[in-house]
Scaffold this motif. Structure first.
Motif, short mmCIF file in Angstrom:
data_model
loop_
_atom_site.label_atom_id
_atom_site.label_comp_id
_atom_site.label_asym_id
_atom_site.label_seq_id
_atom_site.Cartn_x
_atom_site.Cartn_y
_atom_site.Cartn_z
N LEU A 178 -64.76 33.45 -9.40
CA LEU A 178 -65.10 34.50 -10.36
C LEU A 178 -65.61 35.75 -9.67
N ASN A 179 -66.55 35.59 -8.78
CA ASN A 179 -67.20 36.75 -8.16
C ASN A 179 -66.30 37.46 -7.15
N GLN A 180 -65.49 36.69 -6.40
CA GLN A 180 -64.69 37.28 -5.33
C GLN A 180 -63.33 37.77 -5.80
N GLN A 181 -62.79 37.17 -6.86
CA GLN A 181 -61.43 37.48 -7.26
C GLN A 181 -61.34 38.16 -8.63
N ILE A 182 -61.89 37.49 -9.64
CA ILE A 182 -61.66 37.96 -11.00
C ILE A 182 -62.50 39.19 -11.34
N LEU A 183 -63.77 39.17 -10.93
CA LEU A 183 -64.68 40.27 -11.31
C LEU A 183 -65.12 41.08 -10.10
N LYS A 240 -52.74 30.21 -11.81
CA LYS A 240 -52.79 28.86 -11.27
C LYS A 240 -52.64 28.86 -9.75
N VAL A 241 -51.81 29.78 -9.23
CA VAL A 241 -51.66 29.89 -7.78
C VAL A 241 -52.99 30.27 -7.14
N LEU A 242 -53.66 31.24 -7.74
CA LEU A 242 -54.98 31.63 -7.23
C LEU A 242 -55.96 30.48 -7.35
N PHE A 243 -55.88 29.76 -8.46
CA PHE A 243 -56.78 28.63 -8.69
C PHE A 243 -56.63 27.57 -7.59
N ARG A 244 -55.37 27.32 -7.15
CA ARG A 244 -55.14 26.28 -6.15
C ARG A 244 -55.76 26.63 -4.81
N SER A 303 -56.73 23.01 -13.86
CA SER A 303 -56.06 24.32 -13.92
C SER A 303 -55.93 24.83 -15.35
N GLU A 304 -55.66 23.94 -16.31
CA GLU A 304 -55.52 24.38 -17.70
C GLU A 304 -56.85 24.90 -18.24
N GLU A 305 -57.91 24.17 -17.94
CA GLU A 305 -59.24 24.59 -18.39
C GLU A 305 -59.64 25.90 -17.73
N PHE A 306 -59.28 26.06 -16.46
CA PHE A 306 -59.61 27.30 -15.76
C PHE A 306 -58.88 28.50 -16.35
N VAL A 307 -57.59 28.31 -16.67
CA VAL A 307 -56.83 29.42 -17.25
C VAL A 307 -57.43 29.84 -18.59
N ARG A 308 -57.84 28.86 -19.41
CA ARG A 308 -58.50 29.21 -20.67
C ARG A 308 -59.78 29.99 -20.42
N LEU A 309 -60.54 29.55 -19.43
CA LEU A 309 -61.77 30.27 -19.10
C LEU A 309 -61.47 31.67 -18.60
N ASP A 326 -59.77 21.54 -5.12
CA ASP A 326 -59.73 20.42 -4.17
C ASP A 326 -58.38 19.71 -4.26
N GLN A 327 -58.28 18.54 -3.59
CA GLN A 327 -57.01 17.84 -3.56
C GLN A 327 -56.57 17.33 -4.92
N TYR A 328 -57.50 17.27 -5.86
CA TYR A 328 -57.17 16.84 -7.22
C TYR A 328 -56.89 18.02 -8.15
N GLU A 329 -56.80 19.23 -7.54
CA GLU A 329 -56.59 20.47 -8.28
C GLU A 329 -57.67 20.66 -9.35
N GLU A 330 -58.92 20.59 -8.90
CA GLU A 330 -60.08 20.85 -9.74
C GLU A 330 -61.07 21.69 -8.95
N VAL A 331 -61.88 22.45 -9.68
CA VAL A 331 -62.94 23.23 -9.04
C VAL A 331 -64.28 22.85 -9.66
N ASP A 332 -65.31 22.77 -8.83
CA ASP A 332 -66.65 22.54 -9.34
C ASP A 332 -67.35 23.88 -9.54
N ALA A 333 -68.63 23.84 -9.89
CA ALA A 333 -69.35 25.08 -10.21
C ALA A 333 -69.44 26.01 -9.01
N GLU A 334 -69.60 25.45 -7.79
CA GLU A 334 -69.73 26.30 -6.60
C GLU A 334 -68.42 27.05 -6.32
N LYS A 335 -67.29 26.33 -6.42
CA LYS A 335 -66.00 26.98 -6.20
C LYS A 335 -65.69 27.98 -7.31
N LEU A 336 -66.06 27.64 -8.54
CA LEU A 336 -65.86 28.56 -9.65
C LEU A 336 -66.64 29.85 -9.43
#
Length: 710
Positions: A569-574, A547-551, A605-611, A555-565
Motif C-alpha cells: 500500500l505505502n510503496q506502490q498504491i499510495l 494481480k501481477v503486482l500482488f504476486r 489475490s481476489e481479496e486484495f483486488v477488492r481491497l 508468499d508461495q501460497y499467493e497470500e500477503v499478511d499485514a506486513e506485506k500489505l
C-alpha cells in the motif's frame, strides 16, 4: 476496568427507554445502591461512611473556609450533636431553617417553595427515614439531574465548628432534614463550595423535573399577577431574585431588601384597601430574617385599611424573613421571577387547554456538529437539527389562537462533576419554517436527513431565542401556525463541545424527530466508481495488472499478511499521496481482518483486488472533499466525505468517528479515513447479515468472535 463510555451511552439510552431514570425508578447516583448499602450496614452493625463524598475538606471545597476555620471543622453525626435527633419535627416548614455560611440562598429559597407542595417534597425527601428504626447513618434523597431522576446517598456526618453546624441549620436544634438535604445536593454539585451562587430556577427544576418559565420583571406581561395566581393554584413553585448591587456582596438596602439575593414567592393575594383592590405578593428571605420596610411590610399602617379578616389572615409582625409588598413594588425592586411546574397549563385562562411536552438529548461536537450561530453561515447547517410537525390546535383552544402555543427550552448539560468548574457556553436556538398550511409546497418537505447550507441561506428564522446567553437554560414562547418547522440549537461560537436537552411544549399535537443523517441532494462531489460491466476487456486487464503486482509481495501460497500489505500500500498504491508515514502496521492488520473471508490472517489475490478498488475509491473521495488542499480532512469536511462514499450516518455516529479517527489537531489523514470507511462499511454488512434489520442477537462467543477480529 471501567465500562467504555460508548457502551455506557448505549446502556443509558436503553435504561431510559425501559423507564430507568424516572421518578418511580431513579438511577443510582455514582452507582450507589441505597437498599444494598442499608442491608450491609445493618447486617454488620456499622454506621455508614460515604467513600464517594468523604467527610473531609474535599467535600467542603475550596475557598469557602479560611485555613484556620477549616482546621477547626469536625464532622459529627446528629446523635453526637444533640441527644435526641429527629429527621422531621412536627412537619416541614420554610421556617424550619436558616442559611449557613455557604452562598446558596438560591437553593434554600427553592426549598422554601418546596415546603408548600407536600407531594413534590415527598418526591425529593423520602419521609420514611429516621434516626430510630433501621438507623445506620445512611440517608438518601432524589433529584432530577439533566433529564433523569437520581437517588443520592449520603452518610449523616455533618461539618461543625465547636459542635455547631456551619452550613444550613434548623431553628429546632434536633431537626436535621434541612442539613441532610443540603449535604445531598452538595454531593451532586461536587462540594459545599460548588453550591455558591446560582438562581432558584436551577434547584426548582432539580426538585420537580418540570418546566421552568422565567419572567423578566422590567418587561413583565400586564397579566402577570393573574398568571401568578393561577400558578399558585396549580401548585407551581416560584422563586425570584433582586438585582446585583454595586458589589458582589449581599448588601442590605435601606428598604430592607438584600442585593443580589434569592427569595421565595410564598403567597399571592388581592384584597380591598379603603374600597380599592390591591394586588399583593408575599415573599420569604431564606436567611430566616431581614424584611422589606416599605408599604405593606409587617408594621405598615396600611394593614389598618383592610378588613379584620384579611389582616388576621395575612399580617404577621415578627422577624421571620417573610413579608408582603405590592405587585408594583415587586416588579420595581426584583429583577426576575422563576416559575417551575410539571406542565404550564396555568398560562391559559381556560383549563381545557393542555400543553404537551417532549424532550430530546443532543450534543455539539467541535468540528462536526458545533456550527455556531447564524453569523457563521458556512457551518451553521452542521448543528443538530430537529424537525417538528405541528398540527392544528384542539377545538377547545381555537378561541385562544392569538396566544402563544409553543414553548422551547434549551438546557446545556455539564461536562464536569464540580458545578463551579462548569463553563457555561452562550447558547440559543432558531426556528425555520419548512412548510405551512398557508404556503406553497416546499422542495425541502420531502427531504430526508440534515438540511444543507443552501436551506439556511434562503430561509430566515421565523422565531428564535432573543439572545445567546451563558446560562444553564434559555427559553422562549412563540405563536406558530400549523406546519413543519426546523429547530436548530447552537452555541454562539462554532467548535464548542457540549451536551444539551431540548424541551418542546405545545398546545397542538406535535411530532418531532432529530433531523440527522445525510442530505438528499447533490453536493457537487462526483466520484467515479469502478465499472464492473462496462468495458470488460479494460477491466480484466486492469485487474490482471493488480494481480501481477500482488504476486511480487505475496508468499508461495499467493497470500500477503499485514506486513506485506503495509509495504504494498505505502510503496506502490499510495506512493507520494500520504501526508505522514502512511498506513501503520495496526491499520493494515485491521484491513486484513475486515477483508479476510477465510480467517487466515492473510489476503489472497481476489481479496486484495477488492481491497485495492476500495482504497482507490476512498482515496479519490478523500482528495475531492479536501477543499483546502491540506492533504488532510478537517472534521467539518468529514461529513461530505462519508456521504460521498454513499453512506448514511447520524450526527452521533459522525461525532464518534471524529473522536476515534481524528488527530489531536482535529484533522483526519488519508490512512485514517480509509480505515474508518472500510470499518463502517464492513460493520454495516455484518449487521445486515446477522440481524432482522432492526435488532441483532449474538451469543457471547459470537460477539467476542466478531469484535476481537474485526
Amino acid at each position: 476496568m471501567n465500562t467504555p463510555g460508548v457502551c455506557m451511552s448505549i446502556m443509558e439510552e436503553r435504561n431510559k427507554q425501559e423507564g430507568r431514570g424516572s421518578l418511580s425508578n431513579p438511577e443510582m447516583f455514582l452507582q450507589q445502591d441505597y437498599q444494598q448499602l442499608t442491608q450491609y450496614c445493618l447486617a454488620r452493625g456499622v454506621r455508614y461512611i460515604d467513600d464517594m463524598f468523604t467527610p473531609d475538606r474535599n467535600s467542603i471545597g475550596q475557598d469557602l473556609l479560611s485555613p484556620t476555620d477549616m482546621a477547626r471543622v469536625v464532622w459529627m453525626r446528629p446523635r453526637s450533636i444533640v441527644p435526641n435527633p429527629e429527621f422531621i419535627v412536627e412537619g416541614v416548614s420554610r421556617f424550619d431553617f436558616g442559611q449557613g455560611i455557604v452562598g446558596n440562598c438560591w437553593f434554600l429559597a427553592s426549598i422554601g417553595a418546596l415546603t408548600f407542595q407536600n407531594h413534590i417534597l415527598e418526591q425529593v425527601v423520602p419521609m420514611e427515614q429516621s434516626f430510630d428504626e433501621d438507623y445506620c447513618g445512611l440517608f438518601h434523597f432524589r433529584f432530577w439531574r439533566f433529564g433523569k431522576w437520581v437517588d443520592v446517598i449520603i452518610d449523616d456526618k455533618l461539618p461543625t465548628i465547636d459542635g455547631r453546624l456551619i452550613f444550613v441549620h434548623s431553628v429546632t436544634p434536633n431537626e436535621f432534614w434541612p442539613a441532610l438535604l443540603e449535604k445531598a445536593y452538595a454531593k451532586v454539585c461536587g462540594s459545599y463550595a460548588d453550591m455558591t451562587a446560582g438562581t432558584p430556577a436551577e434547584a426548582l427544576v432539580d426538585f420537580t423535573g418540570g418546566v421552568h418559565i422565567c419572567f423578566q420583571l422590567n418587561e413583565a406581561p400586564p397579566n402577570l399577577f393573574q398568571l401568578m395566581q393561577r400558578a399558585a393554584k396549580s401548585k407551581a413553585l416560584m422563586g425570584c431574585g433582586t438585582p446585583q448591587g454595586d458589589t458582589s456582596d449581599n448588601t442590605v438596602s435601606t428598604n430592607g431588601l438584600v442585593d443580589g439575593h434569592a427569595y421565595t414567592v410564598t403567597g399571592i393575594k388581592q384584597m380591598l384597601s379603603r374600597g380599592t383592590a390591591v394586588q399583593l405578593v408575599r415573599l420569604w428571605n431564606p436567611w430566616g430574617q431581614g424584611e422589606w420596610k416599605g408599604d405593606w411590610s409587617d408594621g405598615s399602617p396600611l394593614w389598618q385599611s383592610v378588613s379584620p379578616q384579611d389582616r388576621e389572615m395575612c399580617q404577621s409582625v415578627r422577624d421571620d424573613g417573610e413579608f408582603w409588598m405590592t405587585m408594583e413594588d415587586f416588579c420595581r425592586f426584583y429583577s426576575d421571577l422563576d416559575i417551575c411546574c410539571l406542565c404550564p397549563d396555568f398560562l391559559d385562562e381556560s383549563s381545557s387547554c393542555h400543553w404537551k411536552p417532549s424532550f430530546y438529548d443532543g450534543r455539539w461536537v467541535a468540528g462536526t456538529t458545533a456550527g455556531g450561530c447564524m453569523n457563521h453561515r458556512e457551518s451553521f447547517w452542521t448543528n443538530p437539527q430537529f424537525r417538528i410537525k405541528m398540527e392544528g390546535l384542539e377545538k377547545q383552544c381555537e378561541e385562544k389562537q392569538g396566544s402563544n402555543n409553543m414553548l422551547v427550552s434549551l438546557m446545556q448539560k455539564p461536562d464536569k462533576r464540580n458545578r463551579r468548574l462548569v463553563q457555561s457556553l452562550h447558547i440559543g436556538f432558531s426556528i425555520f419554517e419548512v412548510s405551512s398550511v398557508t404556503s406553497q409546497p416546499s422542495e425541502y418537505q420531502k427531504m430526508r436527513g440534515k438540511f444543507p447550507a443552501a436551506f439556511f441561506n434562503s430561509h430566515a428564522p421565523v422565531a428564535q431565542s432573543k439572545n445567546y446567553m451563558n446560562a444553564r437554560e434559555v427559553m422562549e414562547f412563540f405563536l406558530l401556525k400549523p406546519g413543519e418547522y426546523l429547530i436548530v440549537p447552537s452555541t454562539f461560537r462554532p467548535n464548542e463541545t457540549a451536551s444539551f436537552i431540548l424541551s418542546i411544549l405545545s398546545k397542538a399535537e406535535t411530532h418531532v424527530h432529530e433531523n440527522s443523517g445525510d442530505h438528499d441532494h447533490d453536493h457537487g462531489i462526483q466520484v467515479e466508481k469502478p465499472r464492473d460491466k462496462e468495458n470488460g476487456h479494460a477491466h480484466t486487464a486492469d485487474e490482471e495488472k493488480k494481480k501481477v503486482l500482488f504476486r511480487q509481495y505475496s508468499d508461495q501460497y499467493e497470500e500477503v499478511d499485514a506486513e506485506k500489505l503495509q509495504q504494498l500500500l505505502n510503496q506502490q498504491i499510495l506512493q507520494g499521496e500520504m501526508n505522514g508515514d502512511g498506513f501503520s502496521l495496526d491499520a493494515c492488520r485491521s484491513m486484513v481482518a475486515l477483508m479476510d473471508s477465510s480467517i487466515t490472517g492473510k489476503l489472497n489475490s481476489e481479496e486484495f483486488v477488492r481491497l485495492w478498488k476500495k482504497v482507490t475509491l476512498y482515496k479519490d473521495i478523500f482528495f475531492k472533499t479536501d477543499d483546502d488542499r491540506t492533504g488532510t480532512l478537517d472534521l467539518s469536511e468529514l461529513r461530505n466525505a462519508v456521504m460521498a462514499a454513499g453512506m448514511r450516518v447520524s450526527d452521533d455516529m459522525l461525532n464518534l468517528m471524529a473522536l476515534r479517527y481524528g488527530a489531536s489537531s482535529g484533522h483526519i489523514t488519508l490512512d485514517c479515513f480509509i480505515s474508518l470507511i472500510l470499518r463502517l462499511e464492513c460493520m454495516g454488512k455484518i449487521f445486515k447479515q446477522l440481524s432482522d434489520g432492526k435488532n441483532m442477537a449474538l451469543r457471547e462467543s459470537e460477539w467476542m468472535y466478531i469484535s476481537m477480529y474485526t
